[in-house]
Design a protein around this motif. Structure first.
Motif, PDB file in Angstrom:
ATOM      1  N   ARG A   1       0.915  -1.047  -0.096  1.00 45.15           N
ATOM      2  CA  ARG A   1       0.004   0.042  -0.296  1.00 45.15           C
ATOM      3  C   ARG A   1       0.898   1.653   0.241  1.00 45.15           C
ATOM      4  NH1 ARG A   1      -5.093  -1.461   2.051  1.00 45.15           N
ATOM      5  NH2 ARG A   1      -5.754  -3.554   1.403  1.00 45.15           N
ATOM      6  N   ASP A   2       0.292   2.632  -0.282  1.00 46.24           N
ATOM      7  CA  ASP A   2       0.914   3.902  -0.245  1.00 46.24           C
ATOM      8  C   ASP A   2       1.385   3.817   1.108  1.00 46.24           C
ATOM      9  OD1 ASP A   2      -1.762   4.568   0.598  1.00 46.24           O
ATOM     10  OD2 ASP A   2      -1.646   5.813  -1.485  1.00 46.24           O
TER      11      ASP A   2
ATOM     12  N   ARG B   1      -3.810   3.527   0.877  1.00 45.47           N
ATOM     13  CA  ARG B   1      -4.218   3.108  -0.081  1.00 45.47           C
ATOM     14  C   ARG B   1      -3.349   2.220  -1.202  1.00 45.47           C
ATOM     15  NH1 ARG B   1      -4.706   9.016   0.374  1.00 45.47           N
ATOM     16  NH2 ARG B   1      -7.239   9.171   1.359  1.00 45.47           N
TER      17      ARG B   1
ATOM     18  N   GLN C   1      -2.361   0.340  -4.517  1.00 42.62           N
ATOM     19  CA  GLN C   1      -1.890   1.278  -6.037  1.00 42.62           C
ATOM     20  C   GLN C   1      -0.972   0.245  -6.825  1.00 42.62           C
ATOM     21  OE1 GLN C   1       2.401   3.106  -4.395  1.00 42.62           O
ATOM     22  NE2 GLN C   1       2.574   1.454  -3.190  1.00 42.62           N
TER      23      GLN C   1
ATOM     24  N   THR D   1       0.724   7.205 -12.399  1.00 39.66           N
ATOM     25  CA  THR D   1       0.023   6.979 -11.304  1.00 39.66           C
ATOM     26  C   THR D   1      -1.296   8.177 -12.365  1.00 39.66           C
ATOM     27  OG1 THR D   1       0.941   9.261 -11.236  1.00 39.66           O
ATOM     28  CG2 THR D   1       1.415   7.194  -9.643  1.00 39.66           C
TER      29      THR D   1
ATOM     30  N   VAL E   1     -10.888   1.966  -6.914  1.00 42.86           N
ATOM     31  CA  VAL E   1     -10.875   3.406  -6.917  1.00 42.86           C
ATOM     32  C   VAL E   1     -11.299   4.149  -7.184  1.00 42.86           C
ATOM     33  CG1 VAL E   1      -8.733   4.876  -7.457  1.00 42.86           C
ATOM     34  CG2 VAL E   1      -8.451   2.370  -7.863  1.00 42.86           C
TER      35      VAL E   1
END
Length: 462
Positions: A156-157, A161, A163, A175, A260
């Motif tokens: 996760r970031d 979250r 990614q 991104t 997302v």
């Protein structure tokens, strides 16, 4: 030896074993109502026994929610003493798996009672029943599914979250939305090559790969099949294949409908046409017709039955986050030609290839149930000569194009499905009862869960 009710033969198994002396074990995979593959890994020497006598599995294998917990309200657990049923191989699905160590194979299986009668809660049997209903009318269905999915990092970031996965070639991060970018696809080339290689080994007719409309989102298309059961088998096998190959390359294939919140979700678009015994496409217009009457009536049936069928197309809590305007997911029971803002799209092309693209289902849905309900809706439209209403032209998200809105939430869809005589007929009464019971249990699990969002909204405010 018992005659296989699925149509499988011991000669198929023997030819496979002779051709693949390296295979040491075989995954036997049964799709449950959620589309989750359940089953066992058997050793090489057990394969002939599967083809000769089938294999016992507990009836409760079809009573499981998405987490694998029993849903007793299905009536498929202790009420039946969790008795054994028997799975039999699906002909043509015994295939090697690519990249496994030691070498393994896979075969799809389908569920029967011990006396050989089809077990009514197997989703593949639900589709088979609708294929047989079409055949009674002198018709057959042809079709193919599209598979949209995300490739995600296993980490996760900084905010926890998910990614997008970095390119497996050089670790480059992306991104931004790189829709239709061919150069972006090159960063995943080793994984893509393994997906195509594995699909070729398994006889899955995979065709085009696209970089889709969100960071880390992709789409794979499948070639049209004149065998609707095999078209659904293709999607089941491809989904498993993509997940396995992604995992081997250190990334995660995600088949949530809306992983997302800021970007478009992932659909499982279903292309379908109907053909008569003379091998004519009954959706094709003749002469000066703009639309064939059969096409319009079929669209009328799909539109008329959409609301009560939405639980099949959007079966989970997350499924409902996909249906937002301007995100390539429909928000109404609309239809149009060459228009991606509608529920039922008639693609541009020659009359011979005329078909409906059913754009409602998320990639988290069960392809056997999607196809079964779609075929049942088409037949209802043909039988009752239903009118689909006016064609949507232009923006299908405009206020005047959304008058026939779909249910607004998951709970409404569950209750509509529970009371639907059409859905009971489309799925078969046993599958309908079990599916609704499983979805109600899943809804209650979600509804009583205190989430991180609850804390963010209310912890210091109320």
């Amino acid at each position: 030896m018992t005659a296989s009710p699925s149509g499988s033969s011991t000669s198929e198994a023997q030819r496979f074993l002779d051709a693949h002396p390296e295979i040491e074990a075989v995954d036997i995979v049964l799709s449950d109502l959620n589309g989750v593959g359940r089953g066992k890994i058997i050793r090489r020497h057990e394969l002939m026994g599967l083809y000769e006598e089938g294999r016992h599995v507990p009836v409760s294998i079809m009573a499981l929610d998405i987490t694998g917990e029993d849903v007793h309200e299905t009536g498929l657990t202790w009420e039946q003493g969790d008795k054994d049923l028997r799975v039999w191989p699906v002909p043509g699905t015994l295939v090697p798996l690519h990249g496994t160590t030691p070498p393994r194979a896979q075969v799809l299986v389908t569920l029967f009672a011990l006396d050989g009668t089809p077990f009514g809660v197997d989703p593949r049997h639900a589709l088979k029943a609708q294929v047989d209903r079409l055949a009674d009318r002198g018709l057959s269905a042809a079709g193919a599914f599209e598979l949209e999915f995300f490739l995600l990092s296993n980490e996760r970031d900084a905010d926890g979250r998910i990614q997008p996965a970095r390119a497996v070639v050089d670790g480059r991060a992306s991104t931004k939305t790189e829709v239709y970018s061919v150069d972006h696809l090159h960063g995943m080339e080793p994984l893509v090559s393994d997906i195509y290689r594995a699909a070729a080994i398994q006889g899955i007719p995979v065709e085009t790969l696209i970089s889709e409309f969100a960071p880390g989102q992709y789409e794979l298309t499948l070639r049209y099949r004149r065998d609707m059961l095999r078209a659904a088998d293709d999607l089941v096998m491809l989904k498993r294949l993509v997940r396995a190959q992604a995992r081997r390359h250190g990334v995660a294939a995600c088949f949530m409908a809306k992983p997302v919140e800021a970007y478009a979700g992932s659909g499982m678009h279903f292309h379908v046409s109907l053909w008569d015994d003379a091998k004519r496409n009954i959706f094709a217009e003749i002469g000066d017709e703009r639309f064939a009457s059969n096409l319009l009536h079929g669209l009328g049936g799909l539109s008329a039955t959409l609301s009560e069928s939405m639980l099949v197309f959007a079966p989970h809590a997350n499924s409902w986050r996909r249906f937002v305007s301007n995100a390539y997911a429909p928000v109404a029971a609309s239809w149009g030609v060459n228009n991606r803002s509608v529920a039922f799209r008639v693609p541009a092309g020659s009359p011979t290839n005329r078909r409906v693209e059913h754009r409602v289902a998320g990639v988290d849905a069960n392809p056997y149930l999607i196809a079964a309900v779609t075929l049942a809706g088409l037949m209802k439209g043909l039988d009752d000569r239903l009118d689909p209403g006016p064609e949507t032209t232009g923006n299908g998200y405009a206020a005047d194009a959304t008058s026939s809105a779909i249910p607004s939430d998951w709970r409404s869809a569950i209750e509509l499905a529970a009371g639907s005589a059409f859905l009971e007929q489309a799925l078969g009464a046993p599958s309908h009862h079990a599916f609704v019971a499983i979805k109600r249990a899943e809804y209650l699990r979600v509804a009583r869960t205190v989430s991180e969002l609850d804390y963010r909204l209310y912890l210091h405010e109320v």
